[in-house]
Design a protein around this motif. Structure first.
Motif, mmCIF file in Angstrom:
data_model
loop_
_atom_site.group_PDB
_atom_site.id
_atom_site.type_symbol
_atom_site.label_atom_id
_atom_site.label_comp_id
_atom_site.label_asym_id
_atom_site.label_seq_id
_atom_site.Cartn_x
_atom_site.Cartn_y
_atom_site.Cartn_z
ATOM 1 N N ASP A 226 -15.044 -1.569 13.064
ATOM 2 C CA ASP A 226 -14.751 -2.879 12.487
ATOM 3 C C ASP A 226 -14.084 -2.740 11.034
ATOM 4 O O ASP A 226 -13.148 -3.420 10.799
ATOM 5 C CB ASP A 226 -16.174 -3.431 12.172
ATOM 6 C CG ASP A 226 -16.764 -4.039 13.595
ATOM 7 O OD1 ASP A 226 -16.170 -4.227 14.714
ATOM 8 O OD2 ASP A 226 -18.211 -4.394 13.458
ATOM 9 N N THR A 227 -14.525 -1.696 10.369
ATOM 10 C CA THR A 227 -14.179 -1.590 8.994
ATOM 11 C C THR A 227 -12.737 -1.089 8.914
ATOM 12 O O THR A 227 -11.861 -1.715 8.252
ATOM 13 C CB THR A 227 -14.894 -0.518 8.301
ATOM 14 O OG1 THR A 227 -16.384 -1.035 7.987
ATOM 15 C CG2 THR A 227 -14.501 -0.511 6.781
ATOM 16 N N LEU A 228 -12.402 -0.165 9.775
ATOM 17 C CA LEU A 228 -11.172 0.428 9.912
ATOM 18 C C LEU A 228 -9.892 -0.652 10.375
ATOM 19 O O LEU A 228 -9.039 -0.729 9.728
ATOM 20 C CB LEU A 228 -11.060 1.794 11.020
ATOM 21 C CG LEU A 228 -9.990 2.256 11.526
ATOM 22 C CD1 LEU A 228 -9.057 2.911 10.211
ATOM 23 C CD2 LEU A 228 -10.053 3.483 12.324
ATOM 24 N N CYS A 229 -10.491 -1.358 11.352
ATOM 25 C CA CYS A 229 -9.513 -2.532 11.864
ATOM 26 C C CYS A 229 -9.176 -3.433 11.148
ATOM 27 O O CYS A 229 -8.136 -3.995 10.864
ATOM 28 C CB CYS A 229 -10.137 -3.088 13.195
ATOM 29 S SG CYS A 229 -9.961 -1.671 14.615
ATOM 30 N N THR A 230 -10.064 -4.027 10.010
ATOM 31 C CA THR A 230 -9.879 -4.859 9.113
ATOM 32 C C THR A 230 -8.855 -3.985 8.155
ATOM 33 O O THR A 230 -7.964 -5.003 7.642
ATOM 34 C CB THR A 230 -11.190 -5.125 8.388
ATOM 35 O OG1 THR A 230 -12.097 -5.750 9.384
ATOM 36 C CG2 THR A 230 -10.892 -6.096 7.335
ATOM 37 N N ALA A 231 -9.106 -3.037 7.745
ATOM 38 C CA ALA A 231 -8.122 -2.365 6.932
ATOM 39 C C ALA A 231 -6.501 -2.107 7.409
ATOM 40 O O ALA A 231 -5.461 -2.688 6.611
ATOM 41 C CB ALA A 231 -8.486 -0.816 6.499
ATOM 42 N N LEU A 232 -6.732 -1.762 8.673
ATOM 43 C CA LEU A 232 -5.142 -1.890 9.291
ATOM 44 C C LEU A 232 -4.682 -3.193 9.524
ATOM 45 O O LEU A 232 -3.427 -3.267 9.453
ATOM 46 C CB LEU A 232 -5.405 -1.019 10.493
ATOM 47 C CG LEU A 232 -5.943 0.335 10.731
ATOM 48 C CD1 LEU A 232 -5.910 0.798 12.069
ATOM 49 C CD2 LEU A 232 -4.820 1.333 9.809
ATOM 50 N N ALA A 233 -5.413 -4.238 9.848
ATOM 51 C CA ALA A 233 -4.911 -5.349 9.833
ATOM 52 C C ALA A 233 -4.217 -6.051 8.584
ATOM 53 O O ALA A 233 -3.161 -6.589 8.564
ATOM 54 C CB ALA A 233 -5.847 -6.401 10.410
ATOM 55 N N GLU A 234 -4.814 -5.624 7.635
ATOM 56 C CA GLU A 234 -4.482 -5.635 6.099
ATOM 57 C C GLU A 234 -3.081 -5.182 5.892
ATOM 58 O O GLU A 234 -2.183 -5.651 5.052
ATOM 59 C CB GLU A 234 -5.183 -5.526 5.111
ATOM 60 C CG GLU A 234 -6.652 -6.584 5.268
ATOM 61 C CD GLU A 234 -7.766 -6.169 4.428
ATOM 62 O OE1 GLU A 234 -7.559 -5.215 3.537
ATOM 63 O OE2 GLU A 234 -8.791 -6.839 3.992
ATOM 64 N N GLN A 235 -2.983 -4.119 6.503
ATOM 65 C CA GLN A 235 -1.882 -3.237 6.315
ATOM 66 C C GLN A 235 -0.432 -3.833 7.268
ATOM 67 O O GLN A 235 0.533 -3.327 7.227
ATOM 68 C CB GLN A 235 -1.823 -2.019 6.719
ATOM 69 C CG GLN A 235 -2.960 -1.060 5.422
ATOM 70 C CD GLN A 235 -3.273 0.277 5.829
ATOM 71 O OE1 GLN A 235 -4.144 0.878 5.456
ATOM 72 N NE2 GLN A 235 -2.503 0.976 6.872
ATOM 73 N N GLY A 236 -0.943 -4.468 7.974
ATOM 74 C CA GLY A 236 0.215 -5.066 9.005
ATOM 75 C C GLY A 236 0.339 -4.402 10.279
ATOM 76 O O GLY A 236 1.302 -4.605 10.905
ATOM 77 N N VAL A 237 -0.461 -3.612 10.377
ATOM 78 C CA VAL A 237 -0.497 -2.593 11.769
ATOM 79 C C VAL A 237 -0.740 -3.478 12.897
ATOM 80 O O VAL A 237 -1.793 -4.198 12.954
ATOM 81 C CB VAL A 237 -1.538 -1.289 11.376
ATOM 82 C CG1 VAL A 237 -1.331 -0.546 12.955
ATOM 83 C CG2 VAL A 237 -1.105 -0.325 10.341
ATOM 84 N N CYS A 238 -0.020 -2.996 13.988
ATOM 85 C CA CYS A 238 -0.205 -3.664 15.450
ATOM 86 C C CYS A 238 -1.333 -2.754 16.079
ATOM 87 O O CYS A 238 -1.162 -1.630 15.988
ATOM 88 C CB CYS A 238 0.920 -3.756 16.169
ATOM 89 S SG CYS A 238 0.913 -4.103 17.877
#
Length: 383
Positions: free
Chosen positions: A211-223
Motif C-alpha cells: 500500500d505504501t509503495l504503490c502510493t509512492a509510485l503513483a505520486e511519481q507517475g509510474v504505471c
C-alpha cells in the motif's frame, strides 16, 4: 537521425476504420502523411500493418546473459535484443526485467545493470524500448529504496508478482529445482531455502508495505500492473493500489473482474499460438472469444504476437483488423501512447511489412526509420 521520406504504393495497407485497403501510404519526418512524399516505392505483393507494440517481453535474457557471467558488455546485449525485436515486426517493446529473490539475471544488481544499459544505448536504437520492472512482492528489504531506484533507472512501468511456492513452504518442504536455482543465484542451497522460508513467514507484512509503495509510485507517475491474478479479490486489491493493468490473469474469474471494473487485460500471445497455457491456466483463446482481452504480449517469445494475430484472423475468430489491433492499437491504449498504434496521418510511421503470401516479416520501420529489412524487398527501397 533522418527518417525516410517515401510514398509506399501498391500494397494492401491496414488503415483505421477501413481494414485492408490498397492505398498509398506517404511517410516523412517520422510520421504518416496525408499528401505524397518523396519517391514512390512499389510494394505490390506486400501487406503493410501497424508496427507491433509488445507490452511485456522477457525473451531478452539469453541476449544479455547467455551463460552466467558471459555478457560483460551489457549494451551489446541490448543491441542484439533490438535486432530480434525488429525482425519480428516489433516497433515498441516493453523490456520486462525481474527484481527477484531468484538472484542471478533476476537479482537487484543485475536489474540495475539492464536498466542502465537501456538508458545508455537509447539514442542508438531505432526500436522504442520501454523498461518495465517486475518486482517480487515479498522482498520487503527492497521496499524503502525502491521508489528512488525506479526514478534513477528511468522505469515508467512496474508490475508486481509473487512466485514464492507458498504451499510447499507452509509445509516446510523444499520446492522443486531448489538446488539449481540456488546455485544460479550464487547461494548455498540451504541458505536459499532459509531465505524463502523467512520471506514466507513475513507474508502478512506484505499488503501494508505494498500500500505504501504503490502510493509512492503513483505520486511519481509510474504505471502499475499485477501479474498472474487468480481471483477477483486479488484483482480488486491491486486495483485499490492503483495497479489497473492485469497481466496474464490465470482464471476466468480474475479476467472477468478486471473487465467489469474497467481494468486493462493483457494476455500472452504464446498462449494463443500453443492453443492453451503451458501452466494449465485459462486459455487466452477462450478469453479473447469472450471479449476479455485488450492486448497480446510476447511474454517469452518475440515471434508470437505476429503469429497470434494472424492465427486469430485465419481461424475466423476475429477479422484481421480486430486481431491486429490486439498487438498494435490495443497496446498503445494500455500504455497511453497516443502517437502510435495505427497508420493514421500525424502518427508515428511505425509499421511492419509482410510478404502477402507467406506473411513473413520483410521489413520493419519505426518512426520512419528502417530497423529491419531482408530479402527481395530491399531492392525496391534501394533501386
Amino acid at each position: 537521425m533522418t527518417a525516410l521520406s517515401l510514398t509506399l504504393s501498391g500494397a494492401e495497407v491496414l488503415l483505421p476504420n477501413q481494414g485492408m485497403t490498397r492505398a498509398d501510404l506517404p511517410i516523412s519526418d517520422g510520421i504518416v502523411q496525408e499528401d505524397p512524399a518523396g519517391r514512390t516505392i512499389d510494394l505490390s505483393g506486400y501487406l503493410v500493418m501497424p508496427g507491433i507494440i509488445d507490452l511485456h517481453g522477457d525473451g531478452f535474457e539469453r541476449h544479455i546473459a547467455p551463460r552466467r557471467g558471459a555478457m560483460k558488455q551489457m549494451d551489446e546485449g541490448i543491441l542484439s535484443v533490438e535486432a530480434e525485436l525488429a525482425a519480428n515486426g516489433i516497433t515498441t517493446a516493453v523490456v520486462a526485467q525481474f527484481l527477484s529473490w531468484e538472484g542471478g539475471v533476476r537479482g537487484p544488481e543485475f536489474a540495475g545493470q539492464v536498466f542502465d544499459a537501456i538508458a545508455s544505448v537509447k539514442d542508438c536504437l531505432v526500436t522504442d524500448l520501454l523498461p518495465q520492472l517486475r518486482f517480487e512482492t515479498h522482498m520487503l528489504a527492497e521496499y524503502p529504496s525502491l521508489p528512488e531506484r525506479i526514478t534513477d533507472w528511468q522505469v515508467p512501468y512496474v508490475v508486481f508478482n509473487d512466485h514464492l511456492p507458498h504451499d510447499r513452504l507452509a509445509e516446510g518442504r523444499k520446492p522443486p529445482r531448489l538446488t539449481g536455482q540456488a546455485l544460479k543465484a550464487g547461494r548455498n542451497p540451504d541458505a536459499h531455502f532459509e531465505m524463502l522460508l523467512s520471506m514466507h513467514a513475513r507474508r502478512d507484512d506484505v499488503p501494508a508495505a505494498l500500500d505504501t509503495l504503490c502510493t509512492a509510485l503513483a505520486e511519481q507517475g509510474v504505471c502499475m500492473g499485477s501479474h498472474d491474478d487468480a481471483t477477483a479479490q486479488t484483482r480488486a486489491d491491486w486495483r485499490a493500489r492503483g495497479a489497473q493493468i492485469a497481466e496474464f490473469p490465470e482464471t476466468l474469474e480474475a479476467a472477468e473482474a478486471a473487465r467489469a471494473a474497467g481494468d486493462q487485460v493483457i494476455l500472452g500471445s504464446p498462449n494463443v499460438v500453443r492453443g492453451g497455457s503451458h501452466k494449465g491456466n485459462v486459455s487466452a483463446l477462450d478469453l479473447i472469444t469472450m471479449g476479455l482481452c485488450d492486448a497480446l504480449a510476447s511474454d517469452y517469445h518475440y515471434p508470437s504476437p505476429r503469429r497470434a494475430a494472424l492465427m486469430l484472423a485465419k481461424s475466423g475468430l476475429l477479422d484481421l483488423a480486430t486481431a491486429w489491433a490486439l498487438v498494435s492499437s490495443g497496446p498503445a491504449r494500455v500504455l497511453g501512447l497516443q502517437d502510435r498504434g495505427t497508420l493514421a496521418p500525424g502518427l508515428r510511421a511505425d509499421m511492419v511489412i509482410l510478404d502477402a503470401r507467406s506473411h513473413r516479416v520483410a521489413a520493419t520501420l519505426a518512426g520512419g526509420r528502417v530497423s529491419f529489412m531482408s530479402g527481395d524487398i530491399a531492392a525496391r527501397f534501394v533501386g
